[in-house]
Design a protein around this motif. Structure first.
Motif, PDB file in Angstrom:
ATOM      1  N   ASP A  76       1.533  29.941  71.694  1.00 15.03           N
ATOM      2  CA  ASP A  76       0.627  28.807  71.892  1.00 15.03           C
ATOM      3  C   ASP A  76       0.374  28.043  70.603  1.00 15.03           C
ATOM      4  OD1 ASP A  76       0.561  29.883  74.381  1.00 15.03           O
ATOM      5  OD2 ASP A  76      -1.580  30.301  74.446  1.00 15.03           O
ATOM      6  N   LYS A  94       4.660  26.375  69.874  1.00 15.75           N
ATOM      7  CA  LYS A  94       4.211  25.476  70.946  1.00 15.75           C
ATOM      8  C   LYS A  94       5.131  24.275  71.150  1.00 15.75           C
ATOM      9  CE  LYS A  94       0.155  22.860  72.484  1.00 15.75           C
ATOM     10  NZ  LYS A  94      -1.243  22.480  72.161  1.00 15.75           N
ATOM     11  N   HIS A 119       8.242  24.185  78.630  1.00 18.49           N
ATOM     12  CA  HIS A 119       7.359  24.872  79.577  1.00 18.49           C
ATOM     13  C   HIS A 119       8.105  25.326  80.823  1.00 18.49           C
ATOM     14  CE1 HIS A 119       3.167  23.546  77.998  1.00 18.49           C
ATOM     15  NE2 HIS A 119       4.011  23.800  77.020  1.00 18.49           N
ATOM     16  N   ASN A 120       9.244  24.726  81.091  1.00 22.48           N
ATOM     17  CA  ASN A 120      10.013  25.099  82.276  1.00 22.48           C
ATOM     18  C   ASN A 120      10.945  26.281  82.033  1.00 22.48           C
ATOM     19  OD1 ASN A 120       8.901  22.984  83.834  1.00 22.48           O
ATOM     20  ND2 ASN A 120      10.355  21.525  82.955  1.00 22.48           N
ATOM     21  N   MET A 125      -0.210  29.792  78.350  1.00 24.90           N
ATOM     22  CA  MET A 125       0.868  29.084  79.041  1.00 24.90           C
ATOM     23  C   MET A 125       1.864  30.012  79.727  1.00 24.90           C
ATOM     24  SD  MET A 125       1.731  26.105  76.240  1.00 24.90           S
ATOM     25  CE  MET A 125       2.170  27.278  74.947  1.00 24.90           C
TER      26      MET A 125
END
Length: 335
Positions: free
Chosen positions: A138, A142, A147-148, A160
């Protein structure tokens, strides 16, 4: 098209630069490079134009990885010192191999390697999933992670991504409860985090230890901070035993306990009677040398992380971020 601000012409252009310039995702650029039919003609032309204008040359290895599924998982660790990582990786690989995957190891042990990863992140973008141990996802990573991309964090919590960790604070509490009844001076030999790539587990163990002692009316007489190397631990041990012939010492990792015990025995002290030592981790060396320690399920932690990742890769995990917290336990031996 977008712009790549401050683009350094001497720096190798990456797939992320192309995606930014063309205002598309990295996955879209990857599909264009592999001539995927799942890209519109307009988008394909836009990406190809960005590639030409930026002078992007695909990394053959990364391009190979990005063809459909790579069956590879990137494992990021902060360093490669000691048996801890061997035990963790054996747990990870045990599960990955069972599901037809292999791991690629990336030790992030200095800022130079971190900067290299930031400049060319194909290793993160092209494998099927990522497992990150101890390094803050995070915070530190980051801006590098998609994110996928299925990702699991080990030894750290994340808002996340899924995570699996051992309750290090509670482990410290257990040692404090054990030491509180000893009629000895109490010392701690530990490692202080010196930069953002290092783990916070040592601080968490110390905090739990200190809180437990204070609750029972005891205090730490002195804390010694050392680098994670035996030479420094040997020097601290010599300083301690030149002044103190009866004490209890908590080392926040078994790795630092070994020099303490060796020096104590060299100067003629009875380890287990004159000197009490408790480590943390239950590494193989602790078992061989009979070191009292806090056992954390390292191999199991690796297996759980890999199982969580496989579920994410195969789309079988729930959308909600999952957290697994394992409990450590005290193992009393000769020291």
């Amino acid at each position: 098209m977008g712009t790549v601000k401050g683009q350094n012409k001497k720096r190798r252009v990456t797939i992320k630069d192309v995606a930014l310039y063309a205002n598309v995702g990295v996955g879209t650029v990857s599909r264009v490079l592999n001539n995927s039919p799942h890209v519109t003609l307009e988008t394909k032309q836009k990406v190809l134009a960005a590639i030409r204008e930026l002078g992007y040359t695909p990394n053959p290895y990364a391009r190979y990885l990005s063809v459909g599924t790579s069956n590879l998982v990137t494992v990021i660790i902060p360093e490669m010192k000691g048996d801890f990582y061997q035990m963790l990786l054996s747990g990870i690989d045990e599960v990955l191999v069972k599901h037809g995957y292999s791991s690629i190891l990336y030790p992030l042990y200095n800022n130079r390697r971190y900067e290299a990863l930031k400049k060319s992140s194909e290793l993160l973008l092209s494998t099927d999933g990522i497992i990150v141990d101890a390094v803050s996802v995070d915070g530190v990573l980051k801006d590098l992670l998609n994110h996928n991309t299925p990702t699991v964090c080990v030894e750290q919590e994340s808002e996340m991504f899924d995570s699996v960790m051992v309750d290090n604070y509670y482990g410290g509490v257990i040692v404090g409860d054990y030491f509180a009844d000893l009629e000895m001076e109490i010392f701690v030999v530990t490692h202080r985090k010196s930069h953002e790539l290092e783990s916070t587990v040592f601080d968490e163990r110390l905090e739990g230890f200190q809180a437990s002692l204070e609750k029972k009316g005891r205090n730490i007489d002195k804390i010694y901070y050392v680098p994670l190397d035996w030479e420094s631990a040997f020097e601290v041990a010599r300083r301690i035993f030149s002044r103190h012939k009866r004490c209890a010492i908590f080392t926040t990792t078994d790795y630092l306990a070994v020099p303490i015990i060796e020096v104590a025995r060299t100067v003629g002290l009875n380890v287990g009677k004159d000197v009490r030592v408790c480590g943390f981790d239950d590494l193989p060396i602790a078992q061989v040398l009979g070191i009292t320690t806090i056992k954390q399920p390292i191999h199991e932690m690796g297996k759980i992380a890999a199982e969580m990742l496989i579920k994410r890769i195969k789309g079988k995990a729930k959308d909600k971020v999952a957290k697994v917290i394992l409990k450590p336990e005290l193992v009393i031996r000769e020291t």
